[in-house]
Design an enzyme around this catalytic site. Sequence first.
Site, short mmCIF file in Angstrom:
data_model
loop_
_atom_site.label_atom_id
_atom_site.label_comp_id
_atom_site.label_asym_id
_atom_site.label_seq_id
_atom_site.Cartn_x
_atom_site.Cartn_y
_atom_site.Cartn_z
N CYS A 119 2.15 7.90 20.09
CA CYS A 119 3.32 8.38 19.33
C CYS A 119 4.55 8.58 20.20
O CYS A 119 5.66 8.70 19.69
CB CYS A 119 2.97 9.67 18.60
SG CYS A 119 1.71 9.40 17.34
N HIS A 258 9.64 13.02 16.69
CA HIS A 258 8.51 12.25 16.17
C HIS A 258 8.01 12.93 14.90
O HIS A 258 7.94 14.16 14.83
CB HIS A 258 7.41 12.19 17.23
CG HIS A 258 6.12 11.62 16.72
ND1 HIS A 258 6.06 10.39 16.12
CD2 HIS A 258 4.86 12.14 16.69
CE1 HIS A 258 4.81 10.16 15.74
NE2 HIS A 258 4.06 11.21 16.08
N ASN A 288 3.41 9.43 9.31
CA ASN A 288 3.46 9.20 10.75
C ASN A 288 3.28 7.70 11.02
O ASN A 288 2.19 7.17 10.88
CB ASN A 288 2.36 10.02 11.42
CG ASN A 288 2.38 9.91 12.93
OD1 ASN A 288 3.07 9.07 13.50
ND2 ASN A 288 1.60 10.76 13.59
O1 UT7 Z 1 1.25 12.11 16.11
C1 UT7 Z 1 0.37 12.31 17.15
C2 UT7 Z 1 0.02 13.72 17.35
N1 UT7 Z 1 -0.66 14.25 16.22
C3 UT7 Z 1 -0.30 15.38 15.68
O2 UT7 Z 1 0.66 15.97 16.12
C4 UT7 Z 1 -1.14 15.93 14.56
C5 UT7 Z 1 -1.47 17.35 14.84
N2 UT7 Z 1 -2.34 17.95 13.86
C6 UT7 Z 1 -1.93 18.23 12.60
O3 UT7 Z 1 -0.85 17.84 12.16
C7 UT7 Z 1 -2.81 19.08 11.74
O4 UT7 Z 1 -3.83 19.63 12.54
C8 UT7 Z 1 -3.47 18.36 10.53
C9 UT7 Z 1 -2.40 18.06 9.49
C10 UT7 Z 1 -4.14 17.08 10.99
C11 UT7 Z 1 -4.49 19.28 9.88
O5 UT7 Z 1 -3.87 20.50 9.48
P1 UT7 Z 1 -4.51 21.91 9.90
O6 UT7 Z 1 -3.66 22.94 9.30
O7 UT7 Z 1 -4.67 21.89 11.39
O8 UT7 Z 1 -5.88 21.86 9.15
P2 UT7 Z 1 -7.35 22.00 9.78
O9 UT7 Z 1 -7.74 20.76 10.47
O10 UT7 Z 1 -7.44 23.29 10.51
O11 UT7 Z 1 -8.21 22.11 8.45
C12 UT7 Z 1 -8.09 23.24 7.55
C13 UT7 Z 1 -9.03 23.03 6.39
C14 UT7 Z 1 -10.44 22.63 6.81
O12 UT7 Z 1 -11.33 23.23 5.92
P3 UT7 Z 1 -12.11 24.58 6.33
O13 UT7 Z 1 -12.88 24.26 7.57
O14 UT7 Z 1 -11.03 25.61 6.56
O15 UT7 Z 1 -12.96 24.85 5.12
C15 UT7 Z 1 -10.47 21.15 6.61
O16 UT7 Z 1 -11.77 20.65 6.37
O17 UT7 Z 1 -8.55 21.95 5.57
C16 UT7 Z 1 -9.60 20.98 5.41
N3 UT7 Z 1 -8.99 19.65 5.32
C17 UT7 Z 1 -8.50 19.14 4.17
N4 UT7 Z 1 -8.45 19.64 2.91
C18 UT7 Z 1 -7.85 18.87 1.97
C19 UT7 Z 1 -8.79 18.76 6.30
N5 UT7 Z 1 -8.17 17.67 5.83
C20 UT7 Z 1 -7.97 17.88 4.50
C21 UT7 Z 1 -7.38 17.11 3.47
N6 UT7 Z 1 -7.34 17.64 2.23
N7 UT7 Z 1 -6.83 15.89 3.70
#
Ligand code: UT7
Length: 335
Positions: A119, A258, A288
């Site tokens: 990225c 980004h 993204n």
């Molecule tokens: O571009 C390169 C660099 N990349 C980045 O900068 C990305 C960085 N990461 C992020 O943007 C975020 O971590 C994500 C958008 C990928 C995820 O958001 P988050 O707030 O960190 O969510 P999480 O991974 O902590 O997941 C929270 C909950 C989980 O459920 P539990 O364990 O709390 O029951 C996940 O299983 O949300 C669940 N979950 C979803 N629910 C609905 C994960 N993906 C989804 C989804 N829809 N698509």
Amino acid sequence: MSTTPPRRAAITAVGHYLPEERLTNGDLEEMVETNDEWIRTRTGIRERRILGDDGKATAFMATEAAQEALDKRGLAPEDVDTIVVATVTPDMLFPATACLVQDNLGANNAWGFDLSAACSGFLYALTTGAKFVESGQSDTVLVIGADKMSSIVDYTDRTTCILFGDGAGAVVLEADEEAGLVDSVHHVDGEHSDLLCMRGGGSLHPPTHETVDAGMHFLNQEGRQVFKFAVTRMADVCVEVMERNDLTADDVQYLVPHQANQRIIDATAQRMGLDEEKVMVNIDRYGNTTAATIPLCLYDWEDELSAGDGLILTAFGGGFTWGASYLTWAYDGGQ
Ligand code: UT7
């Protein structure tokens, strides 16, 4: 005593390519267990563009973006000296996408190469391309960020498939005595390379039935952990560039971040003391697009920019790779 004016590398045109096909949050609700509300509040994304599977790939999008940039500047492909393509989704491992773009454009006087920094690819490519202009080695450089992320995304994995889209952006760099790239800070930290990577298909795990069955040819991300690094590192490096160049928030007309996550963008802008209207955001429409996010923002905001505007470009991505660049804009929007 006469002083030689600086030979800065200025962006003199911006081009883009976005596929027509839209993949909305509603479409994704049909494919994996997710919902529009979760995607919008956690990421800011509403839809992304998908190139589809009709034989077109990253080089096609990169060529379209580059051609548009050249046309806008009134340059012929033969005028291009150097082509730098940032991508993690090259058409093939080799030859480089830059070679395919050179041939597609008919840029018969150019050399070029690909740059892999995930990225942060466009930011790294901009710094690299600028060095060729600043040194006098090249007069006209094409810097392109292009990725067909749909080719490496697992559309059964809800944690990643909601994030990415396809697209390309390109800029022309030319010498200028006033405007252009002023300063860049870049970092890598390979200790966390496993948190965001594609394991299969390289020399460590060449493609076999087993690697494909294990899904190793898909992008893999530990989202929460990557988020923690991204949100602090991106803000830190932007503040570092502001301090190094004695900039206050008033000196920055636009932040060009980004587009990985709206929350990361907001946190960065807040640390820099920038109001919302000074931040380029199009993640809602394109998701993204990896190396294409920054030039796609420049393209969307080009008409709003004026000669002399101060811009800070910043990115964070797999590797980890991250950085920020301070540049001054060279021309009035709409020209
Ligand atoms: O571009 C390169 C660099 N990349 C980045 O900068 C990305 C960085 N990461 C992020 O943007 C975020 O971590 C994500 C958008 C990928 C995820 O958001 P988050 O707030 O960190 O969510 P999480 O991974 O902590 O997941 C929270 C909950 C989980 O459920 P539990 O364990 O709390 O029951 C996940 O299983 O949300 C669940 N979950 C979803 N629910 C609905 C994960 N993906 C989804 C989804 N829809 N698509």
